[in-house]
Scaffold this motif. Structure first.
Motif, PDB file in Angstrom:
ATOM      1  N   SER A  81       0.857  -1.195   0.000  1.00 34.05           N
ATOM      2  CA  SER A  81       0.000   0.000   0.000  1.00 34.05           C
ATOM      3  C   SER A  81       0.891   1.241   0.000  1.00 34.05           C
ATOM      4  O   SER A  81       1.764   1.386   0.863  1.00 34.05           O
ATOM      5  CB  SER A  81      -0.914   0.012   1.232  1.00 34.05           C
ATOM      6  N   ALA A  82       0.668   2.119  -0.974  1.00 30.84           N
ATOM      7  CA  ALA A  82       1.464   3.347  -1.095  1.00 30.84           C
ATOM      8  C   ALA A  82       0.733   4.298  -2.021  1.00 30.84           C
ATOM      9  O   ALA A  82      -0.187   3.894  -2.758  1.00 30.84           O
ATOM     10  CB  ALA A  82       2.861   3.029  -1.634  1.00 30.84           C
ATOM     11  N   PRO A  83       1.089   5.580  -2.016  1.00 33.27           N
ATOM     12  CA  PRO A  83       0.508   6.522  -2.988  1.00 33.27           C
ATOM     13  C   PRO A  83       0.748   6.059  -4.416  1.00 33.27           C
ATOM     14  O   PRO A  83       1.676   5.288  -4.707  1.00 33.27           O
ATOM     15  CB  PRO A  83       1.236   7.832  -2.677  1.00 33.27           C
ATOM     16  N   ALA A  84      -0.122   6.501  -5.319  1.00 35.46           N
ATOM     17  CA  ALA A  84      -0.059   6.028  -6.705  1.00 35.46           C
ATOM     18  C   ALA A  84       1.291   6.291  -7.354  1.00 35.46           C
ATOM     19  O   ALA A  84       1.762   5.480  -8.162  1.00 35.46           O
ATOM     20  CB  ALA A  84      -1.175   6.689  -7.523  1.00 35.46           C
ATOM     21  N   ASP A  85       1.961   7.406  -7.003  1.00 33.52           N
ATOM     22  CA  ASP A  85       3.236   7.713  -7.639  1.00 33.52           C
ATOM     23  C   ASP A  85       4.403   6.959  -7.012  1.00 33.52           C
ATOM     24  O   ASP A  85       5.526   7.023  -7.510  1.00 33.52           O
ATOM     25  CB  ASP A  85       3.498   9.225  -7.584  1.00 33.52           C
ATOM     26  N   GLN A  86       4.165   6.211  -5.921  1.00 38.14           N
ATOM     27  CA  GLN A  86       5.246   5.492  -5.245  1.00 38.14           C
ATOM     28  C   GLN A  86       5.047   3.969  -5.249  1.00 38.14           C
ATOM     29  O   GLN A  86       5.972   3.230  -4.911  1.00 38.14           O
ATOM     30  CB  GLN A  86       5.345   5.956  -3.785  1.00 38.14           C
ATOM     31  N   ILE A  87       3.862   3.540  -5.630  1.00 42.00           N
ATOM     32  CA  ILE A  87       3.568   2.115  -5.461  1.00 42.00           C
ATOM     33  C   ILE A  87       4.413   1.228  -6.363  1.00 42.00           C
ATOM     34  O   ILE A  87       4.837   0.138  -5.971  1.00 42.00           O
ATOM     35  CB  ILE A  87       2.058   1.850  -5.674  1.00 42.00           C
ATOM     36  N   PRO A 133      -8.497   2.407  -4.989  1.00 43.81           N
ATOM     37  CA  PRO A 133      -7.220   2.369  -4.253  1.00 43.81           C
ATOM     38  C   PRO A 133      -6.939   0.974  -3.703  1.00 43.81           C
ATOM     39  O   PRO A 133      -6.863   0.756  -2.486  1.00 43.81           O
ATOM     40  CB  PRO A 133      -7.454   3.386  -3.134  1.00 43.81           C
TER      41      PRO A 133
END
Length: 309
Positions: A81-87, A133
């Motif tokens: 689980s992470a922000p979309a730009d870091q996943i 998400p």
């Protein structure tokens, strides 16, 4: 007490019927028909039929517990689980960690279509996975004894903070425990069936002894021992128990064979039935029933003969 009419009895025939089976295999002092014969045959057949299903349940749940334990133990999932730009970076980091982790044969991120199938029972078909998400899932399979879930969890906490290891312990333990309890229940049912069979045969033997009270008195007058008299009843009731149990076992096996298979039942997990060497076990039910009939009849006959003098 009324004295038995000795003139109306054939002593020689009685003694031969007691000590030697006649050509038809019956014991003459035990009534070949009547409610005691029907009760013994029916109860033995019914209990054997139930024993087949109890045995099948015990074996099936044992296989089920082993299969669930093995399958879930060999499959571990990592949830990222992470922000979309870091996943994507988090997933790449986790994959690098897994490459250097011993005991993992295969590791792969689950594609969107497989994730959609996992969510389908809750959200229905055509779930827009990309718009939700939903965490990325990485499946680990083919784990060996070298795999250490605790060590991997600690590494993920240090190198990929958004990754969580799930070894399915929360799901595995209740399922395996439930299957194990069902197996115990099946074995306990077998004990209850055996006890009920012994009780029914005991009652039938006592009824037969009571119905032949005059014959027993005459046999005692001509010198027959209690053990000799009891043996005649034991032979007959043991044979009846074995025959009834054989019929009940045969019907039970045919009923098991008539059940739909695992695939035909739409994925019914238990697969109620016998596999491999397990088919030998129901064939032992008539033997066990004969043993129960022998013990129950012998105990009932000797006890009743000691009480009635």
């Amino acid at each position: 007490m009324k004295r038995p009419d000795l003139k109306s009895l054939d002593f020689a025939a009685l003694w031969r019927g007691l000590t030697q089976p006649d050509p038809s295999g019956s014991d003459r002092i035990v009534p070949p028909t009547g409610f005691t014969a029907q009760l013994t045959l029916f109860s033995a057949a019914a209990m054997a039929f139930l024993a087949v299903f109890a045995l099948a349940l015990a074996l099936a749940t044992g296989r089920l517990a082993d299969r669930w334990s093995d399958e879930l133990a060999q499959s571990v999932t990592i949830r990222v689980s992470a922000p979309a730009d870091q996943i994507d970076d988090q997933v790449a980091t986790v994959m690098e960690v897994l490459k250097s982790t011993p005991g993992i044969t295969d590791a792969r991120p689950l594609p969107a279509d497989e994730v959609e199938k996992l969510l389908e029972p809750w959200f229905g078909p055509d779930v827009p996975v990309e718009a939700l998400p939903v965490p990325r899932l990485i499946e680990l399979s083919g784990l060996t004894r070298e795999f250490d879930a605790n060590a991997l969890s600690l590494r993920l906490e240090g190198e990929a903070s958004g990754a969580v290891l799930d070894d399915h312990t929360r799901w595995r333990q209740p399922l395996v425990s439930a299957a194990s309890r069902l197996r115990t229940l099946g074995l306990f049912s077998l004990l209850l069936i055996a006890a009920a069979s012994g009780a029914m045969i005991t009652l039938a033997a006592k009824a037969a002894l009571a119905a032949n009270g005059q014959v027993i008195k005459v046999l005692r007058l001509i010198g027959a021992r209690d053990i000799t008299i009891a043996t005649a009843f034991v032979r007959r009731f043991t044979r009846r128990a074995a025959m009834g149990a054989a019929a009940g076992t045969l019907v039970g096996i045919l009923a098991i064979l008539a059940l739909p298979g695992v695939d035909d039942a739409g994925g019914f997990l238990t697969g109620l039935g016998f596999q491999g060497w397990g088919w030998i076990l129901p064939l032992l039910i008539p033997v066990v029933a004969a043993g129960i009939g022998f013990v129950a009849t012998r105990w009932a006959a000797l006890k009743m003969l000691r009480e009635v003098r």
